[in-house]
Motif scaffolding. Structure first.
Motif, PDB file in Angstrom:
ATOM      1  N   LEU A   1       7.079   7.551  -7.299  1.00  0.00           N
ATOM      2  CA  LEU A   1       6.016   8.078  -8.161  1.00  0.00           C
ATOM      3  C   LEU A   1       5.618   7.130  -9.283  1.00  0.00           C
ATOM      4  N   GLY A   2       6.329   6.024  -9.403  1.00  0.00           N
ATOM      5  CA  GLY A   2       5.997   5.053 -10.437  1.00  0.00           C
ATOM      6  C   GLY A   2       6.319   5.543 -11.835  1.00  0.00           C
ATOM      7  N   ILE A   3       7.396   6.313 -11.948  1.00  0.00           N
ATOM      8  CA  ILE A   3       7.835   6.819 -13.244  1.00  0.00           C
ATOM      9  C   ILE A   3       9.283   6.392 -13.458  1.00  0.00           C
ATOM     10  N   THR A   4       9.806   6.638 -14.645  1.00  0.00           N
ATOM     11  CA  THR A   4      11.203   6.293 -14.896  1.00  0.00           C
ATOM     12  C   THR A   4      12.111   7.349 -14.274  1.00  0.00           C
ATOM     13  N   ALA A   5      13.369   6.978 -14.052  1.00  0.00           N
ATOM     14  CA  ALA A   5      14.344   7.925 -13.514  1.00  0.00           C
ATOM     15  C   ALA A   5      14.519   9.100 -14.474  1.00  0.00           C
ATOM     16  N   ARG A   6      14.464   8.804 -15.780  1.00  0.00           N
ATOM     17  CA  ARG A   6      14.589   9.865 -16.779  1.00  0.00           C
ATOM     18  C   ARG A   6      13.437  10.869 -16.640  1.00  0.00           C
ATOM     19  N   SER A   7      12.226  10.370 -16.438  1.00  0.00           N
ATOM     20  CA  SER A   7      11.068  11.260 -16.246  1.00  0.00           C
ATOM     21  C   SER A   7      11.224  12.076 -14.965  1.00  0.00           C
ATOM     22  N   ALA A   8      11.713  11.449 -13.919  1.00  0.00           N
ATOM     23  CA  ALA A   8      11.931  12.159 -12.650  1.00  0.00           C
ATOM     24  C   ALA A   8      12.920  13.303 -12.852  1.00  0.00           C
ATOM     25  N   ARG A   9      14.020  13.012 -13.582  1.00  0.00           N
ATOM     26  CA  ARG A   9      15.011  14.058 -13.848  1.00  0.00           C
ATOM     27  C   ARG A   9      14.413  15.177 -14.714  1.00  0.00           C
ATOM     28  N   TRP A  10      13.551  14.816 -15.673  1.00  0.00           N
ATOM     29  CA  TRP A  10      12.904  15.823 -16.508  1.00  0.00           C
ATOM     30  C   TRP A  10      12.017  16.739 -15.658  1.00  0.00           C
ATOM     31  N   HIS A  11      11.220  16.160 -14.778  1.00  0.00           N
ATOM     32  CA  HIS A  11      10.342  16.971 -13.925  1.00  0.00           C
ATOM     33  C   HIS A  11      11.169  17.835 -12.971  1.00  0.00           C
ATOM     34  N   MET A  12      12.289  17.311 -12.481  1.00  0.00           N
ATOM     35  CA  MET A  12      13.180  18.114 -11.640  1.00  0.00           C
ATOM     36  C   MET A  12      13.727  19.290 -12.455  1.00  0.00           C
ATOM     37  N   HIS A  13      14.103  19.025 -13.697  1.00  0.00           N
ATOM     38  CA  HIS A  13      14.599  20.080 -14.584  1.00  0.00           C
ATOM     39  C   HIS A  13      13.537  21.167 -14.747  1.00  0.00           C
ATOM     40  N   ARG A  14      12.282  20.761 -14.938  1.00  0.00           N
ATOM     41  CA  ARG A  14      11.179  21.723 -15.077  1.00  0.00           C
ATOM     42  C   ARG A  14      11.018  22.569 -13.810  1.00  0.00           C
TER      43      ARG A  14
END
Length: 117
Positions: free
Chosen positions: A75-88
């Protein structure tokens, strides 16, 4: 003369039956593409929960079994952002794991199929 009419009639009947024959039965052991399964699971989740576009993308990749690093790269995002979206996604669906999310997707898909029947 009767022979050619008979063969033409047989040929027409054969052509008709091949066009309107019942479809071949689906093999239970036929391979199924993962993307086909995920495509079938997504509508139940998306219809039930209000996901943003990025959350839908993350959800699809989670259902495909991708880890956070792979999701981030795709998705061209950071791993931290990916984890945040997964959390959401987990918060909105009230699930706590990827496995629980898959079970929820299967249950919603099954309920949707029963509602259509």
């Amino acid at each position: 003369m009767k022979t050619s009419t008979a063969s033409a009639s047989a040929s027409a009947a054969s052509s008709f039956s091949s066009k309107f024959a019942a479809p071949a039965p689906v093999r239970r052991d036929a391979p199924v593409r993962l993307s086909t399964v995920i495509t079938a699971l997504m509508p139940g989740l998306v219809h039930t929960f209000e996901f943003s576009v990025i959350e839908q993308d993350v959800l699809q990749l989670v259902l495909m079994g991708r880890d956070s690093e792979t999701i981030a790269r795709r998705l061209g995002i950071t791993a931290r952002s990916a984890r945040w979206h997964m959390h959401r996604v987990f918060t909105k669906t009230e699930t706590e794991s990827r496995e629980a999310l898959v079970h929820l997707a299967l249950r919603l898909s099954d309920e949707g199929e029963r509602a259509q029947a």
